[in-house]
Every structure is written in structure tokens, then in C-alpha cells.
Design an enzyme around this catalytic site. Structure first.
Site, PDB file in Angstrom:
ATOM      1  N   ARG A   1     -35.848   6.502  24.176  1.00  9.49           N
ATOM      2  CA  ARG A   1     -34.795   6.615  24.979  1.00  9.49           C
ATOM      3  C   ARG A   1     -34.881   8.061  25.585  1.00  9.49           C
ATOM      4  NH1 ARG A   1     -29.117   6.083  23.161  1.00  9.49           N
ATOM      5  NH2 ARG A   1     -28.968   7.031  25.334  1.00  9.49           N
TER       6      ARG A   1
ATOM      7  N   ASP B   1     -28.434  19.651  21.334  1.00  9.75           N
ATOM      8  CA  ASP B   1     -29.406  18.789  21.606  1.00  9.75           C
ATOM      9  C   ASP B   1     -30.609  19.268  20.831  1.00  9.75           C
ATOM     10  OD1 ASP B   1     -28.826  17.445  24.715  1.00  9.75           O
ATOM     11  OD2 ASP B   1     -27.955  17.135  22.880  1.00  9.75           O
TER      12      ASP B   1
ATOM     13  N   ARG C   1     -16.849  10.636  21.324  1.00  5.07           N
ATOM     14  CA  ARG C   1     -17.204  10.619  22.920  1.00  5.07           C
ATOM     15  C   ARG C   1     -16.401  10.079  23.961  1.00  5.07           C
ATOM     16  NH1 ARG C   1     -23.966  10.567  22.958  1.00  5.07           N
ATOM     17  NH2 ARG C   1     -23.416  11.804  25.068  1.00  5.07           N
TER      18      ARG C   1
ATOM     19  N   CYS D   1     -20.598   6.716  19.736  1.00  3.38           N
ATOM     20  CA  CYS D   1     -22.074   6.409  19.275  1.00  3.38           C
ATOM     21  C   CYS D   1     -22.420   7.187  17.962  1.00  3.38           C
ATOM     22  CB  CYS D   1     -23.014   7.057  20.330  1.00  3.38           C
ATOM     23  SG  CYS D   1     -23.020   8.599  20.475  1.00  3.38           S
TER      24      CYS D   1
ATOM     25  N   LYS E   1     -34.445  13.988  31.088  1.00  2.54           N
ATOM     26  CA  LYS E   1     -33.655  12.897  31.119  1.00  2.54           C
ATOM     27  C   LYS E   1     -32.424  13.262  31.799  1.00  2.54           C
ATOM     28  CE  LYS E   1     -31.798  11.740  27.272  1.00  2.54           C
ATOM     29  NZ  LYS E   1     -30.361  11.512  27.156  1.00  2.54           N
ATOM     30  N   ASN E   2     -31.854  14.156  31.360  1.00  2.00           N
ATOM     31  CA  ASN E   2     -30.320  14.441  31.719  1.00  2.00           C
ATOM     32  C   ASN E   2     -30.079  15.119  32.947  1.00  2.00           C
ATOM     33  OD1 ASN E   2     -29.809  13.608  29.018  1.00  2.00           O
ATOM     34  ND2 ASN E   2     -29.202  15.175  28.077  1.00  2.00           N
TER      35      ASN E   2
END
Ligand code: EPZ
Length: 420
Positions: free
Chosen positions: A399, A307, A122, A117, A22-23
Site C-alpha cells: 500500500r 511514520d 482514528r 485500524c 503517497k500522503n
């Protein structure tokens, strides 16, 4: 809102395929704005965040085509405007990644300021400061970053005050079409930054040093189209390996890369896992043994990734012994701890460290996801619990994890999605 219902007590066994990262996919989709040629992106994961980025390109007038193999072709020559609206940015912070490409290609960009978030405030001050050093005029007003440049951006020698992944990616993309040379010091070394750089080089960019803390970009006049396959997702890989270790299981993950998970594999060996690796696969076997607690400290790559902090906390809750986990990247990434303690875990929070005393078992309970990786950690906690756990607000999980219940069912887990 859907929920996941998990019956714990099963050791995971079997094989699964890992999806694209994803990243890495998100900045590469943003990079398609740097050329009017067609860019084909393969191995995209099927995730809400990817859909959101495609929607964001769409709302600017760029219509990606999804082919029969679910590869995406993007040609940004139809772009109509350079605004990223709050309605989309508020659902996905990574929308900030269109700022650098729009500014360097079109001289203008208006991107909603991403809010904070669950895991922290952030800010994006480092993105903005670096682009200003390259000659951009940027004001932040009415909740928007309003950026413009007269003529081309100027190459500059930039020292990032903190290691920032998307900050490095934004500046690197902006520098590809800037006038002259840009040097990014204290650059992020994450594999996803390298994947983006490799895609940009394939588009004709002049970049060296990716993967080190100093990246050098010499601006070129234009970039061209290419076809690029996104690297495998190391966080998805690690999440399933940690789940297998926590449940005393034995799994094999395919279409992945062991070389970018060294810090995680070394911690998994410390918990007592036997790890075997091939060029594109990793096998973990606990031989039915209960994991041992580990201590770790998150930091930018190649250190242990933030993560995967929540997932390892879940493993520690039922391991033998006591482990401490320190989070140095985000200021509030322990939202899962309270939920795990409701399941019978024994976790104490001391500043940016949690002390986890292993207990024999957790008790299933209704819990609530707060962010993407915390959701994954609560699923792991459910897998190692007696009876049933329901995880609410799983839009967070959708997500970032492709078909998570199907993949866990393939590994023998008793998990299902219930609409509520
Ligand atoms: C990227 O976020 C990832 N997201 C995150 O993954 C990941 O957790 C994070 O990097 C760290 O590895 C994507 O790549 C889309 P940072 P990013 O800028 O770039 C501070 C997931 O679960 N900072 O590296 O937003 C910031 O507050 C997500 O997939 C500033 O102060 O993270 C944080 O404390 C979650 N000012 C630290 O730096 C800035 O201008 C690292 O943040 C930028 C960052």
C-alpha cells in the site's frame, strides 16, 4: 497471500530513486473533484492506495486517464454520484479526503465512516466538527457520514482540537470554494499539507500560511485545471536510510528532498551515520560501524514523524546501548514489537514508550505485518537478522512502498517475494 523472504546479514550499498509521496498524492487526487477542468498529476507512486483512490473516483463516475508516462489526468465533469462506499473506504481510510471536495463543490456527500485500524481508533470527529462550523448539515448513521449544505459552505474561524493531517486537508479543500474567509488554527504543518496547498493555489485557490499552524483560505467562485508534480516521499526516503544505518551500509537516495527530513537526519547522525546532502539527494555512510541506540519522541511535523517510529525501533534492536521511543500520535502503534521480540529483540513496552536494549543480532523467524510502517520495520529486522525471515500479510507493505523488494535488491539485499 504473498510473503517476503529475507536473508539477513548484508550491508546495504548502492543508489535508489525515491517515488512520489503517497500522503501527498492521495489528497491531490481528491482535489481533482473541485473543478470540471482537467488536472494532470505527475510523479504519482505506483501503490495500492493510489489505485484505490483512482478506483474510488471511478466508482463516482470520474474516469482518470493514465498516460504513457504513468501520469494521471482527471476530469471530474462526468461525476455521477457523491457516495464513497464502505467496500472501498474500509481498505483505505484516506477515502475520507473526498468529503470536503464533494461537499463544497456539489453540496452533498455520503462517505462511509472509516473504521479503526491496527494503529488506533482514528476517529474523524474533527473533520466533521470543522465542516459543521462551516455550515454543513452532517449526520452519521448506518456507518455513513451523510453531509449536505444549502448553498455554499461559509468561511469560518476554526480551531482544530488536535493536529490532524487529513482533517486539515479536508477543511482546506472545503474552504477553497466556500463563501468568505476560513482560518484554520492549530493546522497540521506536514510537507504533504503544503504540497496539497501548492496544488490548490495552482488551480486558482487563495491560500496563505500553509506550513505554519495557521492557514488562511479566501473562497473563490471556481477552480481550474492544472498540471502538478507530487513531492518526493519523505517516509520512503527515511525508511531506506534507516535500513542502511541498521545494516552498517552506505546508500544514496535520489529524487528526494533533505529539507523536510531534518528531525530524521539529525537522529541518524546520532546513531553514528555520516550524512551528506544535495538539493535532491541524501547519502548515508555508516563506515561499517554498528549503530548507536537513540531515544526519540514522535509528534506532529516538524518533530520526529510517527511514520518512522517502527523503523527506528528496528534499528535500536541491534544498536549498542539502550534507547527509549515514545509514540504520542497514535494509541497503538507498537504492533511490531511483539514480532521483533520473537526474533530475539529485547523490547519492553511501558505505556506509550518502548525501551529497546540493543542485542548483538536477531534471529530470523516467520513474522506477520500488521500495518504499513510496521511491515517496513519487520523487513529491516529481517535485514539485520541471522538466517531467513519471512514476512507475511505484505499487502500492507504494497500500500505504501513502491517495488520495495526490487529497490532493496538494487541495494544488495537478499529478498524475494513468494506467493503462498
Ligand atoms: C495522516 O493520517 C497520514 N495518512 C498517516 O500516515 C500519518 O501517520 C498521520 O497523518 C500522522 O502524521 C495520510 O496522510 C493519508 P491524523 P491521519 O488525523 O490524517 C487523532 C501512513 O503510514 N484524530 O493526523 O488519519 C487520530 O486518532 C499513514 O502513511 C482524532 O482524534 O492522521 C490520531 O491520534 C499512517 N480525530 C491523531 O489525531 C480526528 O478527527 C493524528 O491523526 C482526526 C484525528
Amino acid at each position: 497471500m504473498d510473503k517476503l523472504l529475507i536473508e539477513g546479514g548484508i550491508s546495504l550499498r548502492g543508489e535508489i530513486r525515491i517515488a512520489g509521496a503517497k500522503n501527498s498524492a492521495l489528497p491531490i487526487l481528491a482535489a481533482t473533484l473541485l473543478t470540471h477542468d482537467t488536472v494532470q498529476i505527475c510523479n504519482l507512486p505506483h501503490l495500492f492506495d493510489i489505485t484505490t483512490m483512482i478506483e474510488l473516483l471511478g466508482c463516482m463516475g470520474v474516469q482518470p486517464i493514465i498516460d504513457e508516462k504513468l501520469n494521471v489526468e482527471v476530469n471530474s465533469s462526468t461525476i455521477k454520484h457523491f457516495n464513497a462506499p464502505y467496500e472501498l473506504v474500509k481498505t483505505m481510510r484516506a477515502s475520507i479526503l473526498v468529503l470536503g471536495p464533494l461537499l463544497t463543490r456539489y453540496g452533498r456527500a455520503e462517505v462511509a465512516l472509516p473504521g479503526g485500524c491496527a494503529i488506533g481508533s482514528r476517529p474523524v470527529n474533527l473533520h466533521i466538527a470543522a465542516l459543521q462550523t462551516m455550515g454543513a448539515d452532517i449526520v452519521v448513521e448506518d456507518g455513513y457520514i451523510k453531509a449536505s449544505t444549502k448553498g455554499k459552505l461559509r468561511g469560518a474561524h476554526i480551531f482544530m482540537d488536535m493536529v490532524t493531517v487529513t482533517g486539515t486537508e479536508n477543511v482546506m479543500m472545503a474552504a477553497t470554494l466556500a463563501d468568505g474567509q476560513t482560518i484554520i488554527e492549530n493546522a497540521a504543518r506536514e510537507p504533504e499539507v503544503v504540497d496539497l496547498a501548492n496544488c490548490l493555489v495552482k488551480m486558482g485557490a487563495d491560500i496563505t500560511g500553509q506550513g505554519s499552524d495557521t492557514i488562511v483560505i479566501n473562497g473563490v467562485s471556481e477552480l481550474k485545471g492544472c498540471s502538478y508534480s507530487v513531492m518526493p516521499d519523505r517516509i520512503e526516503t527515511g525508511t531506506y536510510l534507516i535500513a542502511a544505518a541498521a545494516t552498517k551500509g552506505r546508500i544514496k537516495v535520489k529524487d528526494t528532498r533533505p529539507d523536510i527530513l531534518e528531525s530524521v537526519l539529525s537522529k541518524l547522525e546520532q546513531v553514528g551515520a555520516e550524512i551528506k546532502v544535495g538539493e535532491n539527494w541524501i547519502e548515508l555512510d555508516m563506515h561499517g560501524k554498528r549503530p548507536k541506540s537513540v531515544s526519540l519522541r514522535t509528534a506532529p511535523y516538524p518533530a520526529f514523524p510517527t511514520d518512522m517510529q517502527a523503523q527506528f525501533t528496528a534499528l535500536n534492536t541491534i544498536a549498542t546501548g539502550t534507547g527509549s521511543i515514545t509514540e504520542t500520535v497514535f494509541e497503538n502503534r507498537f504492533m511490531h514489537v511483539h514480532e521483533m521480540n520473537r526474533m530475539g529483540a529485547s523490547i519492553k513496552v511501558e505505556g506509550n514508550t518502548v525501551i529497546v536494549e540493543g542485542v548483538d543480532r536477531l534471529k530470523g523467524a516467520p513474522v506477520m505485518a500488521t500495518d504499513l510502517r510496521a511491515s517496513a520495520s519487520l523487513i529491516i529486522a529481517g535485514l539485520v537478522s541471522d538466517n531467513v525471515t519471512t514476512v507475511d500479510r505484505i499487502y500492507h507493505i504494497d500500500r505504501g512502498y513502491e517495488c520495495i523488494e526490487e529497490k532493496l535488491q538494487l541495494l544488495g539485499a537478499r529478498i524475494r517475494r513468494i506467493a503462498s
